[in-house]
Motif scaffolding. Sequence first.
Motif, PDB file in Angstrom:
ATOM      1  N   THR A  36       0.856  -1.185   0.000  1.00  0.00           N
ATOM      2  CA  THR A  36       0.000   0.000   0.000  1.00  0.00           C
ATOM      3  C   THR A  36       0.886   1.227   0.000  1.00  0.00           C
ATOM      4  O   THR A  36       1.847   1.311   0.755  1.00  0.00           O
ATOM      5  CB  THR A  36      -0.936   0.011   1.223  1.00  0.00           C
ATOM      6  OG1 THR A  36      -1.797  -1.131   1.146  1.00  0.00           O
ATOM      7  CG2 THR A  36      -1.783   1.268   1.256  1.00  0.00           C
ATOM      8  N   ARG A  37       0.532   2.164  -0.853  1.00  0.00           N
ATOM      9  CA  ARG A  37       1.326   3.377  -1.029  1.00  0.00           C
ATOM     10  C   ARG A  37       0.605   4.547  -0.368  1.00  0.00           C
ATOM     11  O   ARG A  37      -0.592   4.716  -0.528  1.00  0.00           O
ATOM     12  CB  ARG A  37       1.501   3.643  -2.513  1.00  0.00           C
ATOM     13  CG  ARG A  37       2.193   2.490  -3.221  1.00  0.00           C
ATOM     14  CD  ARG A  37       1.927   2.484  -4.715  1.00  0.00           C
ATOM     15  NE  ARG A  37       2.188   3.751  -5.362  1.00  0.00           N
ATOM     16  CZ  ARG A  37       3.393   4.165  -5.746  1.00  0.00           C
ATOM     17  NH1 ARG A  37       4.436   3.393  -5.562  1.00  0.00           N
ATOM     18  NH2 ARG A  37       3.559   5.327  -6.329  1.00  0.00           N
ATOM     19  N   CYS A  61      -3.360   4.334  -4.182  1.00  0.00           N
ATOM     20  CA  CYS A  61      -3.525   5.591  -3.450  1.00  0.00           C
ATOM     21  C   CYS A  61      -4.125   6.542  -4.470  1.00  0.00           C
ATOM     22  O   CYS A  61      -3.426   7.042  -5.340  1.00  0.00           O
ATOM     23  CB  CYS A  61      -2.180   6.100  -2.928  1.00  0.00           C
ATOM     24  SG  CYS A  61      -2.324   7.614  -1.978  1.00  0.00           S
ATOM     25  N   GLU A  62      -5.425   6.746  -4.378  1.00  0.00           N
ATOM     26  CA  GLU A  62      -6.145   7.446  -5.431  1.00  0.00           C
ATOM     27  C   GLU A  62      -6.166   8.957  -5.294  1.00  0.00           C
ATOM     28  O   GLU A  62      -6.559   9.647  -6.216  1.00  0.00           O
ATOM     29  CB  GLU A  62      -7.566   6.892  -5.515  1.00  0.00           C
ATOM     30  CG  GLU A  62      -7.557   5.419  -5.900  1.00  0.00           C
ATOM     31  CD  GLU A  62      -8.916   4.767  -5.834  1.00  0.00           C
ATOM     32  OE1 GLU A  62      -9.822   5.311  -5.174  1.00  0.00           O
ATOM     33  OE2 GLU A  62      -9.071   3.695  -6.447  1.00  0.00           O
ATOM     34  N   GLU A  85      -8.189   6.112   6.762  1.00  0.00           N
ATOM     35  CA  GLU A  85      -9.080   5.111   6.167  1.00  0.00           C
ATOM     36  C   GLU A  85      -8.301   4.122   5.316  1.00  0.00           C
ATOM     37  O   GLU A  85      -8.563   2.912   5.348  1.00  0.00           O
ATOM     38  CB  GLU A  85     -10.171   5.786   5.340  1.00  0.00           C
ATOM     39  CG  GLU A  85     -11.187   6.530   6.190  1.00  0.00           C
ATOM     40  CD  GLU A  85     -12.190   7.329   5.373  1.00  0.00           C
ATOM     41  OE1 GLU A  85     -12.083   7.374   4.116  1.00  0.00           O
ATOM     42  OE2 GLU A  85     -13.083   7.935   5.992  1.00  0.00           O
ATOM     43  N   LEU A  86      -7.331   4.618   4.552  1.00  0.00           N
ATOM     44  CA  LEU A  86      -6.499   3.744   3.723  1.00  0.00           C
ATOM     45  C   LEU A  86      -5.703   2.771   4.589  1.00  0.00           C
ATOM     46  O   LEU A  86      -5.618   1.577   4.286  1.00  0.00           O
ATOM     47  CB  LEU A  86      -5.562   4.589   2.856  1.00  0.00           C
ATOM     48  CG  LEU A  86      -4.653   3.849   1.879  1.00  0.00           C
ATOM     49  CD1 LEU A  86      -5.460   3.048   0.853  1.00  0.00           C
ATOM     50  CD2 LEU A  86      -3.733   4.843   1.167  1.00  0.00           C
ATOM     51  N   VAL A 116      -1.634   9.948  10.228  1.00  0.00           N
ATOM     52  CA  VAL A 116      -2.178   8.726  10.821  1.00  0.00           C
ATOM     53  C   VAL A 116      -1.605   8.626  12.233  1.00  0.00           C
ATOM     54  O   VAL A 116      -0.549   9.198  12.524  1.00  0.00           O
ATOM     55  CB  VAL A 116      -1.839   7.439  10.019  1.00  0.00           C
ATOM     56  CG1 VAL A 116      -2.430   7.483   8.624  1.00  0.00           C
ATOM     57  CG2 VAL A 116      -0.358   7.175   9.975  1.00  0.00           C
ATOM     58  N   ARG A 117      -2.293   7.895  13.070  1.00  0.00           N
ATOM     59  CA  ARG A 117      -1.846   7.761  14.454  1.00  0.00           C
ATOM     60  C   ARG A 117      -0.701   6.761  14.548  1.00  0.00           C
ATOM     61  O   ARG A 117      -0.806   5.633  14.062  1.00  0.00           O
ATOM     62  CB  ARG A 117      -2.998   7.310  15.341  1.00  0.00           C
ATOM     63  CG  ARG A 117      -4.100   8.359  15.452  1.00  0.00           C
ATOM     64  CD  ARG A 117      -5.230   7.945  16.367  1.00  0.00           C
ATOM     65  NE  ARG A 117      -4.711   7.784  17.714  1.00  0.00           N
ATOM     66  CZ  ARG A 117      -4.880   6.694  18.452  1.00  0.00           C
ATOM     67  NH1 ARG A 117      -5.546   5.658  17.974  1.00  0.00           N
ATOM     68  NH2 ARG A 117      -4.389   6.621  19.665  1.00  0.00           N
TER      69      ARG A 117
END
Length: 134
Positions: A36-37, A61-62, A85-86, A116-117
């Motif tokens: 995942t990018r 990654c849109e 969310e990703l 992100v956390r």
Amino acid sequence: MDSRVHIYCGEGKGKTTAAVGLAVRAAGCGRKVLLTRFLKTDHSGEVAALGLIPGISVTPCEKSFGFFFRMTDEQKKEAAVYYTELLDMTLRKAVDGAFDLLVLDEIMAVMNYGLVREETVRDFITGRPSGLEV
């Protein structure tokens, strides 16, 4: 835990190249890879090549938000929601899909920017399924 955690970080080139090399090597050994990018859309050279390799799934990654230092506060909020969310979707997919290797390309930068956390990533890594390399 019978797997490894690889961390590639720092300025300049080489992080994605190292991660892609690890993914190709794993797929070549018959392992199932999820990549995942973050921060990058699918408009870079390695994405097309990775899609041709059996055993490698690339999560797109849109959305692109541009360089972090140029983002407005509103764009940073939107990016944080999108990347969170990703990440959540990716972590569920990594577990449900019984992958052998999970590559989170640019996750260190996304964490450093506060998009992100850190706890989410750390908790996943420490509690990851046995045998899942990250």
